[in-house]
Design a protein around this motif. Structure first.
Motif, PDB file in Angstrom:
ATOM      1  N   SER A 126      46.363  45.961  49.208  1.00 39.18           N
ATOM      2  CA  SER A 126      45.518  47.063  49.677  1.00 39.18           C
ATOM      3  C   SER A 126      44.160  46.564  50.172  1.00 39.18           C
ATOM      4  O   SER A 126      43.438  47.297  50.850  1.00 39.18           O
ATOM      5  CB  SER A 126      45.326  48.113  48.581  1.00 39.18           C
ATOM      6  N   TYR A 127      43.815  45.327  49.840  1.00 41.01           N
ATOM      7  CA  TYR A 127      42.548  44.745  50.296  1.00 41.01           C
ATOM      8  C   TYR A 127      42.693  43.991  51.601  1.00 41.01           C
ATOM      9  O   TYR A 127      41.718  43.449  52.115  1.00 41.01           O
ATOM     10  CB  TYR A 127      41.963  43.822  49.215  1.00 41.01           C
ATOM     11  N   GLN A 154      40.684  37.547  35.055  1.00 41.31           N
ATOM     12  CA  GLN A 154      40.371  38.727  35.872  1.00 41.31           C
ATOM     13  C   GLN A 154      39.004  38.596  36.525  1.00 41.31           C
ATOM     14  O   GLN A 154      38.852  38.852  37.723  1.00 41.31           O
ATOM     15  CB  GLN A 154      40.390  40.003  35.029  1.00 41.31           C
ATOM     16  N   VAL A 155      38.014  38.210  35.736  1.00 43.07           N
ATOM     17  CA  VAL A 155      36.651  38.059  36.258  1.00 43.07           C
ATOM     18  C   VAL A 155      36.633  37.024  37.377  1.00 43.07           C
ATOM     19  O   VAL A 155      36.034  37.234  38.437  1.00 43.07           O
ATOM     20  CB  VAL A 155      35.670  37.666  35.127  1.00 43.07           C
ATOM     21  N   TRP A 156      37.303  35.903  37.159  1.00 41.98           N
ATOM     22  CA  TRP A 156      37.346  34.843  38.164  1.00 41.98           C
ATOM     23  C   TRP A 156      38.051  35.326  39.423  1.00 41.98           C
ATOM     24  O   TRP A 156      37.576  35.099  40.537  1.00 41.98           O
ATOM     25  CB  TRP A 156      38.046  33.602  37.597  1.00 41.98           C
ATOM     26  N   LEU A 157      39.198  36.013  39.259  1.00 45.83           N
ATOM     27  CA  LEU A 157      39.941  36.514  40.420  1.00 45.83           C
ATOM     28  C   LEU A 157      39.133  37.537  41.207  1.00 45.83           C
ATOM     29  O   LEU A 157      39.101  37.486  42.442  1.00 45.83           O
ATOM     30  CB  LEU A 157      41.278  37.125  39.978  1.00 45.83           C
ATOM     31  N   ILE A 196      45.421  42.452  40.134  1.00 46.83           N
ATOM     32  CA  ILE A 196      44.663  41.444  39.383  1.00 46.83           C
ATOM     33  C   ILE A 196      44.978  41.571  37.899  1.00 46.83           C
ATOM     34  O   ILE A 196      45.127  40.572  37.193  1.00 46.83           O
ATOM     35  CB  ILE A 196      43.153  41.579  39.663  1.00 46.83           C
ATOM     36  N   GLU A 197      45.111  42.796  37.424  1.00 47.83           N
ATOM     37  CA  GLU A 197      45.405  43.024  36.012  1.00 47.83           C
ATOM     38  C   GLU A 197      46.742  42.385  35.611  1.00 47.83           C
ATOM     39  O   GLU A 197      46.819  41.637  34.636  1.00 47.83           O
ATOM     40  CB  GLU A 197      45.424  44.525  35.729  1.00 47.83           C
ATOM     41  N   ILE A 250      40.804  45.901  39.456  1.00 51.36           N
ATOM     42  CA  ILE A 250      41.884  45.090  38.892  1.00 51.36           C
ATOM     43  C   ILE A 250      43.217  45.830  38.892  1.00 51.36           C
ATOM     44  O   ILE A 250      44.264  45.217  38.703  1.00 51.36           O
ATOM     45  CB  ILE A 250      41.551  44.580  37.476  1.00 51.36           C
ATOM     46  N   THR A 251      43.205  47.147  39.117  1.00 49.73           N
ATOM     47  CA  THR A 251      44.443  47.928  39.093  1.00 49.73           C
ATOM     48  C   THR A 251      44.980  48.268  40.477  1.00 49.73           C
ATOM     49  O   THR A 251      46.068  48.825  40.592  1.00 49.73           O
ATOM     50  CB  THR A 251      44.251  49.220  38.289  1.00 49.73           C
TER      51      THR A 251
END
Length: 101
Positions: free
Chosen positions: A46-47, A20-23, A80-81, A40-41
């Motif tokens: 959406s980005y 998660q941190v890396w992504l 991401i989660e 992450i949720t």
């Protein structure tokens, strides 16, 4: 972040949280935004990730984790989660070199 450099003699193992941190960091870099702006949720689409960025993200993530990753995985695991949990499971469970959905 040196812990994210794969060891060439062994398949790397990362927890879902490390992935998660890396992504988050990598997506923020791709989109040229602050990592604090990435949740992450939230669905990745959406980005505003375009298909080229999605392919690049899949390729770089696969390289990090030591297996081939299809860009389609970003649609099957849209946050991401969810993605990081699935990738951590794959690392733990699979000896294969190809990530299958």
């Amino acid at each position: 972040m040196s812990k994210f450099i794969p060891n060439s003699t062994a398949k790397p193992y990362y927890t879902a949280e490390e992935i998660q941190v890396w992504l988050v960091s990598h997506i923020a870099e791709l989109l040229k935004v602050n990592p604090d702006e990435i949740s992450i949720t939230e669905p990745l689409d959406s980005y505003g990730l375009d298909s080229v960025q999605g392919m690049l993200l899949a390729a770089q993530t696969g390289k990090l984790l030591g297996f081939q990753l299809s860009p389609l995985v970003l649609w099957h695991y849209p946050t991401i989660e969810l993605l990081s949990q699935r990738l951590a499971e794959e690392l733990q469970a699979s000896e294969s070199e190809t990530f299958e959905i």
